[in-house]
Write an enzyme that holds these catalytic residues in place. Structure first.
Site, PDB file in Angstrom:
ATOM      1  N   ARG A  11      77.832 -40.170  11.740  1.00 16.58           N
ATOM      2  CA  ARG A  11      78.569 -41.348  11.759  1.00 16.58           C
ATOM      3  C   ARG A  11      79.433 -42.004  10.889  1.00 16.58           C
ATOM      4  NH1 ARG A  11      75.976 -47.312  12.826  1.00 16.58           N
ATOM      5  NH2 ARG A  11      77.746 -48.285  14.033  1.00 16.58           N
ATOM      6  N   HIS A  12      80.547 -42.469  11.233  1.00 14.68           N
ATOM      7  CA  HIS A  12      81.332 -42.939  10.572  1.00 14.68           C
ATOM      8  C   HIS A  12      80.970 -43.954   9.424  1.00 14.68           C
ATOM      9  CE1 HIS A  12      81.618 -46.980  12.382  1.00 14.68           C
ATOM     10  NE2 HIS A  12      81.554 -46.170  13.609  1.00 14.68           N
ATOM     11  N   ASN A  18      80.741 -53.712  12.438  1.00 17.31           N
ATOM     12  CA  ASN A  18      79.516 -53.054  12.189  1.00 17.31           C
ATOM     13  C   ASN A  18      78.539 -54.560  11.774  1.00 17.31           C
ATOM     14  OD1 ASN A  18      80.450 -49.942  11.354  1.00 17.31           O
ATOM     15  ND2 ASN A  18      79.746 -50.621  13.465  1.00 17.31           N
ATOM     16  N   GLN A  24      82.580 -52.481  19.295  1.00 10.93           N
ATOM     17  CA  GLN A  24      83.792 -51.617  19.046  1.00 10.93           C
ATOM     18  C   GLN A  24      84.398 -50.696  20.168  1.00 10.93           C
ATOM     19  OE1 GLN A  24      83.897 -51.176  14.419  1.00 10.93           O
ATOM     20  NE2 GLN A  24      81.878 -50.373  15.069  1.00 10.93           N
ATOM     21  N   ARG A  61      88.179 -45.819  12.305  1.00 16.07           N
ATOM     22  CA  ARG A  61      86.995 -45.585  11.382  1.00 16.07           C
ATOM     23  C   ARG A  61      86.428 -44.540  11.128  1.00 16.07           C
ATOM     24  NH1 ARG A  61      86.017 -47.977  16.727  1.00 16.07           N
ATOM     25  NH2 ARG A  61      84.264 -47.408  17.652  1.00 16.07           N
ATOM     26  N   GLU A  86      83.861 -42.482  20.383  1.00 17.22           N
ATOM     27  CA  GLU A  86      82.816 -43.306  21.032  1.00 17.22           C
ATOM     28  C   GLU A  86      82.740 -43.509  22.331  1.00 17.22           C
ATOM     29  OE1 GLU A  86      79.879 -44.296  21.048  1.00 17.22           O
ATOM     30  OE2 GLU A  86      79.903 -45.913  19.150  1.00 17.22           O
ATOM     31  N   HIS A 154      80.641 -41.105  16.198  1.00 14.55           N
ATOM     32  CA  HIS A 154      80.049 -42.429  16.397  1.00 14.55           C
ATOM     33  C   HIS A 154      78.322 -42.629  16.786  1.00 14.55           C
ATOM     34  CE1 HIS A 154      84.342 -43.936  16.146  1.00 14.55           C
ATOM     35  NE2 HIS A 154      84.359 -42.571  16.753  1.00 14.55           N
TER      36      HIS A 154
END
Length: 200
Positions: A11-12, A18, A24, A61, A86, A154
């Site tokens: 995950r980024h 966040n 997002q 991201r 995502e 994501h």
């Protein structure tokens, strides 16, 4: 038959959205300073992992996280793949969870529980998202047979892959939200996605 590809999905790094609890989805949000630090930490963690390349969601991201890691590991620039994008949350993208709690508390409850069957107006359905993600993973395996690759993605993408690796139905509730920088290893071919071989 092609050799399987060992893929590490991550995950980024963290974004300001966040920390603020803003949804997002497909909106392009940069990572923050902590996110950049997490990317550098990931590069140190993966220094001896033998990655041949880096794939990334096209969202900013993820791209920024991937770029930092690729530079530090002296790998080619990351390759964008829509399969790692995502889930599209539709009309609620960009809305803080605190605001959604007033607008649609039932929907927020589904999101907080990470219910894959959550309905997003003008967004992706559970099956649309899962099919796109899993097809993407198999496509990466098709492109890089027998190699080790890193894939920056994501949270909801990792949920889809986790269910597949564990042999769970697409509708299964996982009760765990992947943290920024959290990783998941898998072995994939053009036809299958499964747990990685046990490490000795």
């Amino acid at each position: 038959m092609s050799s399987p590809t060992l893929i590490c999905v991550v995950r980024h790094g963290e974004t300001d959205w966040n920390t603020a609890g803003v949804l997002q989805g497909w909106l392009d949000v940069p990572i923050n300073e902590r996110g950049r630090m997490q990317a550098r930490e990931l590069a140190r963690t993966f220094a001896d992992s033998g990655f041949a390349g880096v794939y990334t969601s096209p969202l900013r991201r993820a791209r920024e996280t991937a770029a930092i890691i690729a530079v530090l590991l002296r790998l080619p620039p990351p390759v964008c793949h829509d399969g790692l994008k995502e889930r599209n949350f539709g009309v609620i993208q960009g809305i803080p969870k605190t605001e959604l709690a007033e607008l649609n508390p039932a929907l927020l409850e589904h999101i907080v529980k990470r219910n894959p069957d959550t309905r997003f107006e003008q967004g992706e359905s559970m099956d649309e998202c899962a099919t796109r993600v899993l097809d993407g993973v198999r496509d990466i395996a098709r492109q890089r047979p027998g190699e080790r690759v890193l894939a920056i993605a994501h949270g909801w993408v990792m949920d889809v892959i986790t269910r597949e690796v564990r042999g769970l139905p697409r509708s299964a509730m996982l009760h765990h939200k992947p943290k920024n920088g959290e990783s998941l290893w898998l072995e994939a071919t053009a036809r299958s996605i499964r747990p990685p071989p046990a490490r000795s």
